[in-house]
Design a protein around this motif. Structure first.
Motif, short mmCIF file in Angstrom:
data_model
loop_
_atom_site.label_atom_id
_atom_site.label_comp_id
_atom_site.label_asym_id
_atom_site.label_seq_id
_atom_site.Cartn_x
_atom_site.Cartn_y
_atom_site.Cartn_z
N ALA A 25 18.53 18.62 12.72
CA ALA A 25 17.39 18.83 11.83
C ALA A 25 17.16 17.62 10.92
CB ALA A 25 17.61 20.09 10.98
N GLU A 26 18.28 17.02 10.43
CA GLU A 26 18.14 15.81 9.58
C GLU A 26 17.40 14.74 10.35
OE1 GLU A 26 18.70 15.36 6.53
OE2 GLU A 26 20.41 16.56 5.86
N SER A 27 17.83 14.53 11.60
CA SER A 27 17.22 13.42 12.35
C SER A 27 15.78 13.78 12.76
CB SER A 27 18.13 13.00 13.52
OG SER A 27 17.62 13.41 14.74
N ASP A 28 15.51 15.06 13.04
CA ASP A 28 14.13 15.48 13.36
C ASP A 28 13.22 15.24 12.15
OD1 ASP A 28 15.01 16.31 15.82
OD2 ASP A 28 14.99 18.46 15.33
N CYS A 29 13.74 15.52 10.95
CA CYS A 29 12.92 15.32 9.72
C CYS A 29 12.63 13.84 9.54
CB CYS A 29 13.65 15.85 8.49
SG CYS A 29 13.70 17.63 8.39
N GLU A 30 13.69 13.01 9.73
CA GLU A 30 13.47 11.56 9.56
C GLU A 30 12.41 11.05 10.51
OE1 GLU A 30 17.04 9.09 9.75
OE2 GLU A 30 17.94 10.47 8.28
N SER A 31 12.49 11.45 11.78
CA SER A 31 11.49 10.97 12.76
C SER A 31 10.10 11.45 12.37
CB SER A 31 11.76 11.51 14.17
OG SER A 31 13.11 11.42 14.47
N TYR A 32 10.00 12.72 11.91
CA TYR A 32 8.68 13.26 11.57
C TYR A 32 8.09 12.50 10.38
CZ TYR A 32 4.91 16.58 10.85
OH TYR A 32 3.66 17.15 10.74
N THR A 33 8.93 12.21 9.38
CA THR A 33 8.44 11.48 8.20
C THR A 33 8.01 10.07 8.58
OG1 THR A 33 9.84 12.79 6.79
CG2 THR A 33 9.06 10.72 5.86
N LEU A 34 8.79 9.44 9.47
CA LEU A 34 8.42 8.09 9.92
C LEU A 34 7.06 8.10 10.61
CD1 LEU A 34 11.53 6.30 11.50
CD2 LEU A 34 9.91 5.41 9.80
N ALA A 35 6.84 9.12 11.43
CA ALA A 35 5.60 9.18 12.22
C ALA A 35 4.39 9.59 11.38
CB ALA A 35 5.78 10.15 13.39
N THR A 36 4.61 10.40 10.33
CA THR A 36 3.45 10.99 9.63
C THR A 36 3.36 10.62 8.15
OG1 THR A 36 4.74 12.93 8.99
CG2 THR A 36 3.57 13.06 11.09
N GLY A 37 4.46 10.15 7.56
CA GLY A 37 4.50 9.87 6.12
C GLY A 37 4.67 11.14 5.29
N ARG A 38 4.85 12.29 5.95
CA ARG A 38 4.99 13.55 5.21
C ARG A 38 6.46 13.82 4.89
NH1 ARG A 38 1.17 16.45 9.64
NH2 ARG A 38 -0.83 16.05 8.63
N ASN A 39 6.72 14.21 3.64
CA ASN A 39 8.10 14.48 3.23
C ASN A 39 8.49 15.90 3.63
OD1 ASN A 39 10.52 14.82 2.00
ND2 ASN A 39 9.79 14.50 -0.09
N ILE A 40 8.73 16.08 4.92
CA ILE A 40 8.92 17.44 5.43
C ILE A 40 10.28 18.00 5.05
CG2 ILE A 40 9.86 16.85 7.73
CD1 ILE A 40 7.71 19.13 8.66
N ARG A 41 11.28 17.15 4.82
CA ARG A 41 12.62 17.65 4.52
C ARG A 41 12.61 18.43 3.19
NH1 ARG A 41 17.25 17.66 2.18
NH2 ARG A 41 19.21 17.64 3.35
N ASP A 42 12.04 17.80 2.13
CA ASP A 42 12.01 18.48 0.83
C ASP A 42 11.13 19.73 0.88
OD1 ASP A 42 13.62 16.49 -0.03
OD2 ASP A 42 12.17 15.54 -1.38
N LEU A 43 10.05 19.64 1.67
CA LEU A 43 9.17 20.79 1.80
C LEU A 43 9.92 21.97 2.42
CD1 LEU A 43 6.33 22.06 1.63
CD2 LEU A 43 5.83 21.05 3.86
N ILE A 44 10.62 21.70 3.51
CA ILE A 44 11.37 22.78 4.19
C ILE A 44 12.44 23.35 3.24
CG2 ILE A 44 13.03 23.27 6.04
CD1 ILE A 44 11.60 21.09 7.70
N GLU A 45 13.14 22.46 2.55
CA GLU A 45 14.21 22.90 1.66
C GLU A 45 13.65 23.85 0.58
OE1 GLU A 45 16.45 19.73 -0.05
OE2 GLU A 45 17.89 21.12 -0.97
N GLN A 46 12.52 23.46 -0.01
CA GLN A 46 11.95 24.31 -1.07
C GLN A 46 11.46 25.65 -0.53
OE1 GLN A 46 8.87 22.17 -3.14
NE2 GLN A 46 10.31 20.84 -4.21
N ILE A 47 10.84 25.62 0.66
CA ILE A 47 10.30 26.87 1.21
C ILE A 47 11.43 27.83 1.58
CG2 ILE A 47 9.12 27.90 3.20
CD1 ILE A 47 7.41 25.37 3.34
N VAL A 48 12.41 27.32 2.33
CA VAL A 48 13.46 28.21 2.84
C VAL A 48 14.36 28.71 1.70
CG1 VAL A 48 15.40 28.41 4.43
CG2 VAL A 48 13.31 27.23 5.16
N SER A 49 14.57 27.87 0.67
CA SER A 49 15.44 28.31 -0.45
C SER A 49 14.86 29.54 -1.16
CB SER A 49 15.66 27.17 -1.45
OG SER A 49 14.48 26.96 -2.18
#
Ligand code: SAH
Length: 248
Positions: free
Chosen positions: A176-200
């Protein structure tokens, strides 16, 4: 207009003044109130004939706005007099008007949301929002400034929801860490923090809260996030691209 006894059940017609473009592509995962997931990005696009900057003149000086919207994704389900608020574990029923439930006689939602940029792009007018709790495609029926002098209530009582909910730690697998990094690189979206806040916030419906190790899927933008509840934390397993890519 004077209201008489005969007009008590008057019907009113409302018009969408805008539409929401949001990272939330489905109801599951959307926080239960605005401001809880600050990383959530959304914007309102004003619709004709309201797609003009002058209707927003002066709004830029406010930090927050009230957004009135239609719970369009559950209109067809109707409403119930008594609701089981997730806050009460889904066990106790409250009157619909004592809750912020989505299934209401008039399917109108109300959120106080942090205001971002107001701008024009390709002849369209947009209002950026931070921390919204709105589904992609939500019809907006009104926007008003948040007035601290009137809207902040110091001695307000919170009924059955006095405080915001307790959150739990969220751990990411290596995948998941590496999937988030690739997604952020491709889109500029900070998806890791978003997921963390939603799921918490534990978006699971009350009837699933006791169940652990079940794999959940949650769609943000064009990605399906797979995660699991453990006894004392949540685990993000991986991100799966969806084929039906939707732009915001
Ligand atoms: N702050 C609003 C919304 C509270 S309910 C109010 O108090 O009126 C929040 C839930 O609304 C979210 O969890 C999401 O699932 C749901 N929601 C958001 N936009 C929606 C829409 N357009 N149609 C149906 N449900 C929606």
């Amino acid at each position: 207009m004077s209201l008489s006894a005969q007009t008590n059940h008057q019907a009113f017609q409302l018009t969408s003044i805008g539409i929401v473009h949001s990272c939330y592509q489905q109801k599951f995962g959307i926080p239960r109130q605005p401001g809880l997931v600050t990383e959530a990005t959304a914007r309102i696009e004003l619709l004709p004939p309201f797609n003009r900057l002058d209707v927003l003149d002066g709004l830029e000086d406010f930090s927050h706005i009230w957004v009135h919207f239609i719970f369009h994704a559950c209109i067809q389900d109707g409403w119930k007099a008594k609701i089981r608020p997730p806050r009460l574990g889904g066990k106790t029923k409250m009157g619909v008007f004592a809750t912020r439930a989505t299934h209401r006689p008039n399917p109108i939602g109300l959120s106080v949301i942090k205001l971002g940029k107001i701008y024009q792009e390709d002849k369209k007018v947009f209002i950026d929002l931070h921390g919204a709790d709105l589904l992609d495609g939500t019809p907006v029926i009104d926007i008003k400034p948040y007035l601290p002098y009137a809207d902040i209530v110091d001695d307000a009582k919170g009924g059955f929801a006095p405080l915001s909910t307790v959150t739990r730690p969220v751990l990411f697998s290596k995948q998941a860490e590496s999937d988030c990094e690739s997604y952020t690189l491709a889109t500029g979206r900070n998806i890791r923090d978003l997921i963390e806040q939603i799921v918490s916030q534990d978006p699971r419906p009350a009837y699933l809260v006791e169940k652990t190790n079940r794999e959940h899927g949650m769609q943000l933008w064009d990605i399906n996030i797979k995660w699991q509840a453990k006894t004392d934390h949540f685990e993000i397993l991986r991100l799966e691209p969806l084929s039906n890519i939707k732009q915001d």
